[in-house]
Design a protein around this motif. Structure first.
Motif, mmCIF file in Angstrom:
data_model
loop_
_atom_site.group_PDB
_atom_site.id
_atom_site.type_symbol
_atom_site.label_atom_id
_atom_site.label_comp_id
_atom_site.label_asym_id
_atom_site.label_seq_id
_atom_site.Cartn_x
_atom_site.Cartn_y
_atom_site.Cartn_z
ATOM 1 N N ILE B 24 0.861 -1.208 0.000
ATOM 2 C CA ILE B 24 0.000 0.000 0.000
ATOM 3 C C ILE B 24 0.889 1.247 0.000
ATOM 4 C CG2 ILE B 24 -1.770 1.319 1.261
ATOM 5 C CD1 ILE B 24 -2.636 -1.430 2.512
ATOM 6 N N HIS B 25 1.899 1.227 0.837
ATOM 7 C CA HIS B 25 2.830 2.362 0.961
ATOM 8 C C HIS B 25 3.546 2.648 -0.362
ATOM 9 C CE1 HIS B 25 5.335 5.207 3.091
ATOM 10 N NE2 HIS B 25 6.431 4.621 2.641
ATOM 11 N N ARG B 26 3.841 1.587 -1.098
ATOM 12 C CA ARG B 26 4.523 1.750 -2.393
ATOM 13 C C ARG B 26 3.550 2.206 -3.482
ATOM 14 N NH1 ARG B 26 6.807 -3.137 -0.619
ATOM 15 N NH2 ARG B 26 5.539 -4.393 -2.054
ATOM 16 N N GLY B 27 2.305 2.452 -3.131
ATOM 17 C CA GLY B 27 1.322 2.969 -4.085
ATOM 18 C C GLY B 27 0.798 1.908 -5.036
ATOM 19 N N GLU B 28 0.859 0.652 -4.636
ATOM 20 C CA GLU B 28 0.443 -0.419 -5.541
ATOM 21 C C GLU B 28 -1.046 -0.731 -5.448
ATOM 22 O OE1 GLU B 28 3.171 -3.675 -4.930
ATOM 23 O OE2 GLU B 28 4.917 -2.370 -5.172
ATOM 24 N N VAL B 29 -1.741 -0.006 -4.581
ATOM 25 C CA VAL B 29 -3.195 -0.163 -4.518
ATOM 26 C C VAL B 29 -3.822 1.167 -4.926
ATOM 27 C CG1 VAL B 29 -5.181 -0.692 -3.048
ATOM 28 C CG2 VAL B 29 -3.001 -1.875 -2.675
ATOM 29 N N ASP B 30 -4.319 1.193 -6.160
ATOM 30 C CA ASP B 30 -4.905 2.418 -6.706
ATOM 31 C C ASP B 30 -5.989 2.974 -5.806
ATOM 32 O OD1 ASP B 30 -3.413 2.734 -8.879
ATOM 33 O OD2 ASP B 30 -4.920 2.036 -10.337
ATOM 34 N N GLY B 31 -5.936 4.276 -5.569
ATOM 35 C CA GLY B 31 -7.020 4.925 -4.850
ATOM 36 C C GLY B 31 -6.942 4.753 -3.357
ATOM 37 N N ALA B 32 -5.804 4.266 -2.871
ATOM 38 C CA ALA B 32 -5.692 4.066 -1.425
ATOM 39 C C ALA B 32 -4.335 4.547 -0.928
ATOM 40 C CB ALA B 32 -5.863 2.583 -1.094
ATOM 41 N N GLU B 33 -4.306 4.903 0.345
ATOM 42 C CA GLU B 33 -3.023 5.285 0.938
ATOM 43 C C GLU B 33 -2.934 4.741 2.355
ATOM 44 O OE1 GLU B 33 -3.089 9.533 0.864
ATOM 45 O OE2 GLU B 33 -4.424 9.684 2.591
ATOM 46 N N LEU B 34 -1.705 4.533 2.789
ATOM 47 C CA LEU B 34 -1.445 4.051 4.147
ATOM 48 C C LEU B 34 -1.498 5.261 5.075
ATOM 49 C CD1 LEU B 34 -0.577 1.599 5.890
ATOM 50 C CD2 LEU B 34 1.804 2.224 5.405
ATOM 51 N N ALA B 35 -2.476 5.258 5.988
ATOM 52 C CA ALA B 35 -2.693 6.451 6.801
ATOM 53 C C ALA B 35 -2.308 6.263 8.258
ATOM 54 C CB ALA B 35 -4.174 6.861 6.715
ATOM 55 N N ALA B 36 -2.452 5.054 8.789
ATOM 56 C CA ALA B 36 -2.248 4.866 10.225
ATOM 57 C C ALA B 36 -1.919 3.421 10.520
ATOM 58 C CB ALA B 36 -3.526 5.272 10.981
ATOM 59 N N HIS B 306 -2.363 -11.379 -2.047
ATOM 60 C CA HIS B 306 -2.801 -10.396 -1.048
ATOM 61 C C HIS B 306 -3.187 -9.066 -1.684
ATOM 62 C CE1 HIS B 306 0.093 -12.657 1.831
ATOM 63 N NE2 HIS B 306 -1.133 -12.907 2.226
ATOM 64 N N LYS B 307 -2.317 -8.604 -2.565
ATOM 65 C CA LYS B 307 -2.487 -7.273 -3.134
ATOM 66 C C LYS B 307 -3.808 -7.182 -3.894
ATOM 67 C CE LYS B 307 1.372 -6.140 -5.072
ATOM 68 N NZ LYS B 307 2.345 -5.911 -6.182
ATOM 69 N N GLU B 308 -4.139 -8.247 -4.624
ATOM 70 C CA GLU B 308 -5.388 -8.221 -5.382
ATOM 71 C C GLU B 308 -6.592 -8.168 -4.440
ATOM 72 O OE1 GLU B 308 -5.814 -11.065 -8.542
ATOM 73 O OE2 GLU B 308 -7.974 -10.692 -8.701
ATOM 74 N N VAL B 309 -6.508 -8.893 -3.318
ATOM 75 C CA VAL B 309 -7.618 -8.860 -2.361
ATOM 76 C C VAL B 309 -7.800 -7.437 -1.839
ATOM 77 C CG1 VAL B 309 -8.476 -9.690 -0.139
ATOM 78 C CG2 VAL B 309 -7.271 -11.261 -1.681
ATOM 79 N N THR B 310 -6.680 -6.778 -1.495
ATOM 80 C CA THR B 310 -6.769 -5.417 -0.969
ATOM 81 C C THR B 310 -7.257 -4.454 -2.053
ATOM 82 O OG1 THR B 310 -4.961 -5.956 0.536
ATOM 83 C CG2 THR B 310 -5.475 -3.618 0.256
ATOM 84 N N ARG B 311 -6.728 -4.616 -3.262
ATOM 85 C CA ARG B 311 -7.165 -3.759 -4.380
ATOM 86 C C ARG B 311 -8.671 -3.862 -4.601
ATOM 87 N NH1 ARG B 311 -2.506 -5.264 -8.828
ATOM 88 N NH2 ARG B 311 -1.106 -3.533 -8.359
ATOM 89 N N ARG B 312 -9.166 -5.078 -4.604
ATOM 90 C CA ARG B 312 -10.585 -5.256 -4.914
ATOM 91 C C ARG B 312 -11.474 -4.831 -3.744
ATOM 92 N NH1 ARG B 312 -10.978 -10.836 -8.152
ATOM 93 N NH2 ARG B 312 -13.174 -10.560 -7.594
ATOM 94 N N TRP B 313 -10.940 -4.890 -2.554
ATOM 95 C CA TRP B 313 -11.665 -4.351 -1.392
ATOM 96 C C TRP B 313 -11.780 -2.835 -1.555
ATOM 97 C CZ3 TRP B 313 -9.009 -1.885 3.047
ATOM 98 C CH2 TRP B 313 -9.861 -1.628 4.133
ATOM 99 N N VAL B 314 -10.677 -2.207 -1.949
ATOM 100 C CA VAL B 314 -10.691 -0.754 -2.155
ATOM 101 C C VAL B 314 -11.647 -0.386 -3.299
ATOM 102 C CG1 VAL B 314 -9.300 1.220 -2.926
ATOM 103 C CG2 VAL B 314 -8.385 -0.369 -1.191
#
Lengths: 390, 390
Positions: B24-36, B306-314
């Motif tokens: 997430i921090h590396r920007g690999e999940v479009d439309g999301a950012e690591l906040a906390a 993992h990344k795809e699961v997070t991407r699709r959740w977003v």
């Protein structure tokens, strides 16, 4: 000193008896000759004579043949229930005995024929010809020599015993409690059940799940999943059915030194460089596992099958040495004990400890025989071609 | 309309939480950012800051993060017991939730988070990234589309979860009733248990045989053989352990149209030309089986993990559409229910019907927690590298 030829009598001139008679008659078993045949079905005897000639003495009962003085040993290929009493009778008359599989239907009757063999001092063999297969001999070698280390778990998926309804309809005794005393465990699986204990030893308890007439219009089990535990805590699975097509035949054993697989006649051994138990004690790295090497194990070609079992039975007789047998008849009780335990576990919906309570098993079986569509002696089927059968 | 970026909070900065934070921090999940981030262990937070910078808000409790107003959704990667209560809290505060597997330890607590998700209307995902694998998607397709016909039997031998003692010793909570609430079923197998029901549906009853600390000095199960039955009479086996090296990963399903096998990421389908049930009814020849063709099924490469699961959740959050999820969080209860049933069957030495009696299960679990060497909240382990873990 050259003995005269061993005179063999075939008892049960159905498909399998006729098959054995064929290779003996063709002179393929050194030192033996086909001397007599017995069957309760006149049609079978007619057919037998037409194939093997009038020189062979013909009897309409096992007793007649056994008491005739015309044979030195009998090869018994009748329906399963009759194997033990015919064996007992033959031993009592001083004959050597080779029983088709299964050696009997319930362990109580098999214990009787084992005792008769002991008392007679004659040679007692069982037709477990799958023990002649080079791959099976190698599997046993790897397991018994310690190459795999202590066994942890095994699993035999042996679901390639497909049978259609027309197979079951081909003989009135087939797949009935009265006629066969069981289904896939008694008719199709005796070889695998024997090999299983020959490879891995006897389990100490069994919990099995059997379905009766699940895929066919039959009384007996045609689908079985059995879980077992061994003395050392290892576990095992045995899964079989006549209702799947195409089926699986995969046997795997996990041990301290890796994983052994028998599939399609080939053995592969995924071998740990050091024992897993040692690795577990010594490794400090979190994730990680022992280095392992994929080894293809040479197993050579197929074995001699039925003929080799008969040959070695004859050799054992001629040399007076039971250790020459492919399978001592007394071993037959082992696989049967496992299969009796599986059925008993289903019937009681509970664990069954080995050895099985023989009397309880017989009582449970008798209830089913009582309700069976078939009664022993009710007539017999014709001769089915067993080429390609085992 | 371009939404602002979805602000994600990571709860649980151990190995897995740090892994999710990385992409997430590396920007690999479009439309999301690591906040906390939140963790009860100050060392984990220090390490987290050193990796991802001081811009990320840091909390020493899940509650603090959830109530901060700084995030829109949370990804929960704490020890298993805490997943449901943290999920409930987050939903109650209007946040979207993505739970690591297992979604919880016992179904009663998972039912609570499912209810909280329903009440909130927020997006609820579960980290079942193995559902993104092309081979798994194809297996489900073949099973659900009817290509295999009605299921008769399945068997998953999934014994390649080897763990050495040093793995278990790496964290005080690991493999304890108090800390994890289970062993190989709760930690290693949630993916396979989820896939199993995703492929084959839920069984109706379970009879399982589990050993506790068989191969390791641990409290929980490290060896399991489970037998299940489905509504249509089909049977299934699930065999797993962390004590075998090298292990097996073989999944087979027998159906009316043949046999499907998933092994080493490859799918093979031994396909009957006509249905076995039809063959069984029509064939008149004694021995014989349906003609079958060996088909290698194309499955493509691996999935997005993992990344795809997070991407699709977003994506599901941004579009307000739960159907975009890889796995709805509410589905997590299914595999857990099967694993609870397996443990309960061992504990009661009996069948367990599904759905499991939640209260009884919790009582049985609590007895073991009471005697456990570990109590929740007793301190936590460091960050273990989960590369190569799942």
């Amino acid at each position: 000193m050259q003995m005269d030829k061993l005179r063999i009598g075939i008892i049960g001139a159905g498909g399998m008896g006729t098959n054995h008679a064929g290779y003996i008659h063709r002179g393929e078993v050194d030192g033996a000759e086909l001397a007599a045949v017995a069957d309760i079905n006149p049609k079978n005897l007619e057919l037998f004579k037409s194939r093997f000639g009038d020189d062979i003495a013909v009897f309409d009962s096992a007793e007649g043949l056994i008491e005739s003085g015309l044979v030195d040993g009998v090869l018994v290929a009748t329906p399963h229930y009759d194997h033990p009493p015919i064996g007992v009778k033959a031993f009592e008359n001083g004959l050597h005995v080779l029983l088709e599989k299964p050696v009997g239907v319930y362990t109580k009757q098999v214990r009787e024929v084992n005792a008769a063999a002991d008392a007679s001092g004659k040679i007692f063999g069982a037709m477990f010809q799958q023990r002649t297969s080079a791959a099976h001999i190698k599997m046993r070698d790897l397991l018994r020599s310690g190459e795999l280390g202590e066994m942890k778990r095994n699993c035999w998926l042996i679901t390639d015993w497909y049978r259609s309804q027309s197979y079951y309809d081909s003989g009135g005794w087939r797949a009935t409690w009265g006629g066969e005393g069981g289904g896939v465990l008694l008719n199709q699986c005796p070889h695998q059940l024997d090999l299983w204990q020959w490879f891995c030893g006897m389990p100490v308890r069994v919990r099995a799940f059997c379905s009766f007439g699940k895929y066919h219009d039959i009384e007996v089990e045609d689908d079985v999943t059995a879980y077992v535990e061994y003395e050392n805590g290892a576990t095992g699975l045995f899964v079989t059915t006549t209702g799947e097509a195409p089926g699986t035949n995969l046997f795997e054993v996990a041990g301290d030194m890796g994983r052994l697989e028998l599939s399609g006649g080939k053995i592969s051994f995924d071998r740990n460089r050091i024992s897993e138990r040692q690795f577990n004690r010594e490794y400090q790295g979190g994730f990680g596992e022992p280095e392992h090497w994929q080894c293809d194990i040479p197993a050579g070609g197929g074995g001699g099958g039925h003929k080799e079992v008969t040959r070695r039975w004859v050799e054992a007789i001629r040399k007076g040495d039971s250790s020459l047998l492919v399978a001592d008849g007394r071993d037959g009780i082992k696989g049967l004990e496992i299969s009796n335990a599986m059925l008993m576990s289903e019937w009681t919906d509970d664990w069954v400890e080995l050895p099985v309570d023989e009397k309880e098993y017989l009582e449970l079986l008798r209830k089913r025989i009582k309700d069976s569509d078939y009664r022993p002696g009710q007539g017999d089927d014709g001769v089915m071609d067993v080429d390609g059968s085992f």
